[in-house]
Design a protein around this motif. Structure first.
Motif, mmCIF file in Angstrom:
data_model
loop_
_atom_site.group_PDB
_atom_site.id
_atom_site.type_symbol
_atom_site.label_atom_id
_atom_site.label_comp_id
_atom_site.label_asym_id
_atom_site.label_seq_id
_atom_site.Cartn_x
_atom_site.Cartn_y
_atom_site.Cartn_z
ATOM 1 N N TYR A 121 -53.543 25.304 -19.506
ATOM 2 C CA TYR A 121 -53.489 25.764 -18.118
ATOM 3 C C TYR A 121 -52.239 26.612 -17.856
ATOM 4 O O TYR A 121 -52.236 27.463 -16.976
ATOM 5 N N THR A 122 -51.183 26.381 -18.636
ATOM 6 C CA THR A 122 -49.986 27.237 -18.503
ATOM 7 C C THR A 122 -50.348 28.674 -18.872
ATOM 8 O O THR A 122 -49.949 29.628 -18.191
ATOM 9 N N ARG A 123 -51.126 28.829 -19.949
ATOM 10 C CA ARG A 123 -51.543 30.183 -20.351
ATOM 11 C C ARG A 123 -52.280 30.856 -19.188
ATOM 12 O O ARG A 123 -52.064 32.018 -18.888
ATOM 13 N N ARG A 124 -53.140 30.081 -18.544
ATOM 14 C CA ARG A 124 -53.892 30.651 -17.424
ATOM 15 C C ARG A 124 -52.962 30.980 -16.256
ATOM 16 O O ARG A 124 -53.118 31.997 -15.601
ATOM 17 N N TYR A 125 -52.010 30.074 -15.999
ATOM 18 C CA TYR A 125 -51.111 30.300 -14.865
ATOM 19 C C TYR A 125 -50.285 31.577 -15.070
ATOM 20 O O TYR A 125 -50.144 32.389 -14.156
ATOM 21 N N ILE A 126 -49.770 31.742 -16.307
ATOM 22 C CA ILE A 126 -48.940 32.933 -16.583
ATOM 23 C C ILE A 126 -49.774 34.206 -16.384
ATOM 24 O O ILE A 126 -49.280 35.210 -15.886
ATOM 25 N N ASN A 127 -51.031 34.140 -16.759
ATOM 26 C CA ASN A 127 -51.885 35.334 -16.665
ATOM 27 C C ASN A 127 -52.366 35.637 -15.252
ATOM 28 O O ASN A 127 -52.895 36.715 -15.000
ATOM 29 N N ARG A 128 -52.183 34.686 -14.342
ATOM 30 C CA ARG A 128 -52.612 34.964 -12.961
ATOM 31 C C ARG A 128 -51.781 36.117 -12.406
ATOM 32 O O ARG A 128 -50.551 36.117 -12.561
ATOM 33 N N GLU A 338 -64.584 27.846 -17.637
ATOM 34 C CA GLU A 338 -64.698 29.132 -18.338
ATOM 35 C C GLU A 338 -63.877 30.242 -17.669
ATOM 36 O O GLU A 338 -63.454 31.177 -18.314
ATOM 37 N N ASP A 339 -63.646 30.094 -16.356
ATOM 38 C CA ASP A 339 -62.895 31.129 -15.637
ATOM 39 C C ASP A 339 -61.463 31.216 -16.190
ATOM 40 O O ASP A 339 -60.779 30.203 -16.302
ATOM 41 N N ASP A 340 -61.028 32.435 -16.501
ATOM 42 C CA ASP A 340 -59.727 32.635 -17.150
ATOM 43 C C ASP A 340 -58.534 32.221 -16.297
ATOM 44 O O ASP A 340 -57.430 32.062 -16.817
#
Ligand code: SF4
Ligand code: SF4
Length: 441
Positions: A121-128, A338-340
């Protein structure tokens, strides 16, 4: 405002007032008063530096005892990944997990498993697109508290994700209820096995927006010898561990960062280095990075004051242990969503990190400016030695205490000696002058 509950405390009987801790404390939370140390609760960040430096073992970390959960029907151990690095020649994590069951726990849920989910989820947070860069990890409670006390402009950079310990406790409770439908929530207790006192304080203060899922925090050093005793017994092992390389990697500095799969990161440890990094981000002289992992202890969690082993030895052991593990055994894109950019609400800290200005001189700006001028005036009269003999760590801190009414200028021993010398000089000079005048008559 409710008083912050600390796990670092002082044994007055043992304290000699030697000033070692005074000089070491990164937030200037300690003063020497009446011959012994006094900790200012609002400034202390539970970093444990004073525990490390005290030659008389007067500072200690208070944690729970296992007895605290003995009456619960279902007790779950939550071992921190750093626990695995404490044992010599450990070739299977399952020895540790089985040992915990043999000590009386009904189940074990590895915090490393939750760490793998937090990494995903950190990867996703950084990419937001709306995340404020650099994103600062929220995993080390000392760093989060330090930012909230000293770095108001960085509060929004702190990633609002629950730390792995909290996620592990939440998932462990859910899993226990699914496995044992006859249990209810109040029958279950989770027990985190911690390498550091800051995690004890985190749980005691319900540090985020809701009550912690962790019910008790025991010190790694307390449980270590009991575990050694049961782990010696040779028996066929059950395949209990479900951690991968990423989860175990969180135990030492760089492990959390390497799991973001992005080169634009920095990982620093040790409270002094961490403060330098935060100062640089704060004053805008920081390179263009996306993620910052900061650990208050040298080496990361393996360097916590409640761990047993030398942090670098523990780190080397963990490297061997994780060598043949899969990268992750817990992150699964299908179950994670599935949502990035998707992150479940349970993983997000809903409240914003609040700035708590401990050094504020007054609420009114004019009053605060006046007090700053007063501090400067007191400061100019001081010898600039930062000797600590007044009971404050620096002359600047002493001037602050004087203006706040918490110390008197007379407590500066150097200044006092100079004054006595001047007085003596003028007292002796007087009769000499008088006798010279009498002689001349
Ligand atoms: S290091 Fe601090 S706590 Fe320890 S004896 Fe010296 S003044 Fe007391
Ligand atoms: S735990 Fe850290 S912040 Fe608190 S008094 Fe000790 S050295 Fe200072």
């Amino acid at each position: 405002m409710t008083e912050y509950k600390h796990s670092v405390s002082l044994d007055i009987e043992k304290c000699k007032g030697c000033t070692n801790c005074l000089k070491r404390c990164p937030t200037e939370a300690i003063r020497i008063r009446n011959g012994h140390a006094v900790i200012n609760s609002s400034r202390c960040i539970d970093c444990g530096e004073c525990i490390r430096i005290c030659p008389y073992k007067a500072k200690k970390a208070i944690s729970d005892k296992l007895d605290a959960i003995k009456d619960f029907k279902w007790k779950i151990a939550l071992p921190a990944p750093s626990l695995y690095g404490q044992f010599d020649s450990l070739d299977e994590i399952d020895y540790v997990l089985q040992g915990l069951l043999d000590l009386g726990f009904d189940d074990v849920f590895e915090v490393a498993r939750a760490a793998e989910l937090v990494s995903g989820y950190t990867r996703r947070y950084i990419n937001r697109p709306n995340s404020i860069k650099p994103v600062i990890s929220s995993a080390c409670p000392v760093i989060v508290r330090l930012i909230s006390l000293r770095f108001p402009y960085l509060c929004d950079n702190v990633m609002p994700l629950q730390p792995p310990m909290e996620i592990a406790a939440m998932l462990a409770k859910k899993q226990a209820l699914e496995k044992n439908p006859d249990l209810c929530e109040s029958d279950i207790a989770t027990c985190f096995i911690s390498p550091c006192p800051a995690k004890v304080s985190y749980v005691k203060n319900d540090a985020t927006d809701k009550k912690s899922y962790v019910d008790c925090v025991v010190s790694m050093s307390d449980i270590y010898f009991s575990l050694l005793g049961v782990m010696k017994k040779a028996k066929p092992l059950l395949p209990l561990s479900r951690s991968g390389m990423i989860g175990i990697g969180w135990a030492s500095t760089g492990g959390e960062s390497s799991a973001i799969f992005n080169d634009k990161y920095l990982a620093a440890d040790g409270i002094e280095n961490v403060m330098k990094v935060l100062d640089q981000i704060d004053n805008g002289t920081f390179p263009d990075l996306e993620f910052i992992e900061l650990n208050a202890c040298n080496g990361g969690c393996v360097g916590g004051t409640m761990a047993v082993e030398n942090p670098y030895i523990a780190k080397a052991r963990l490297q061997t242990l994780k060598r043949y593990l899969p990268v992750s055994q817990n992150w699964n894109r299908k179950t994670a969503g599935e949502d990035d950019f998707y992150i479940p609400d349970d993983y997000i800290i809903q409240s914003e990190l609040e700035y708590k200005p401990v050094s504020q001189l007054a609420n009114d700006t004019n009053e605060a400016i006046k007090k700053m001028a007063d501090i400067q005036a007191v400061r100019e009269q001081l010898p600039d030695l930062d000797c600590g003999s007044c009971g404050a760590p620096t002359c600047q801190a002493f001037a602050y205490d004087v203006v706040k009414g918490e110390a008197s200028e007379d407590e500066c021993i150097v200044k006092m000696r100079m004054r006595i010398k001047e007085l003596l000089k003028s007292d002796y000079a007087k009769p000499e002058k008088e006798s010279a005048e009498n002689d001349s008559k």
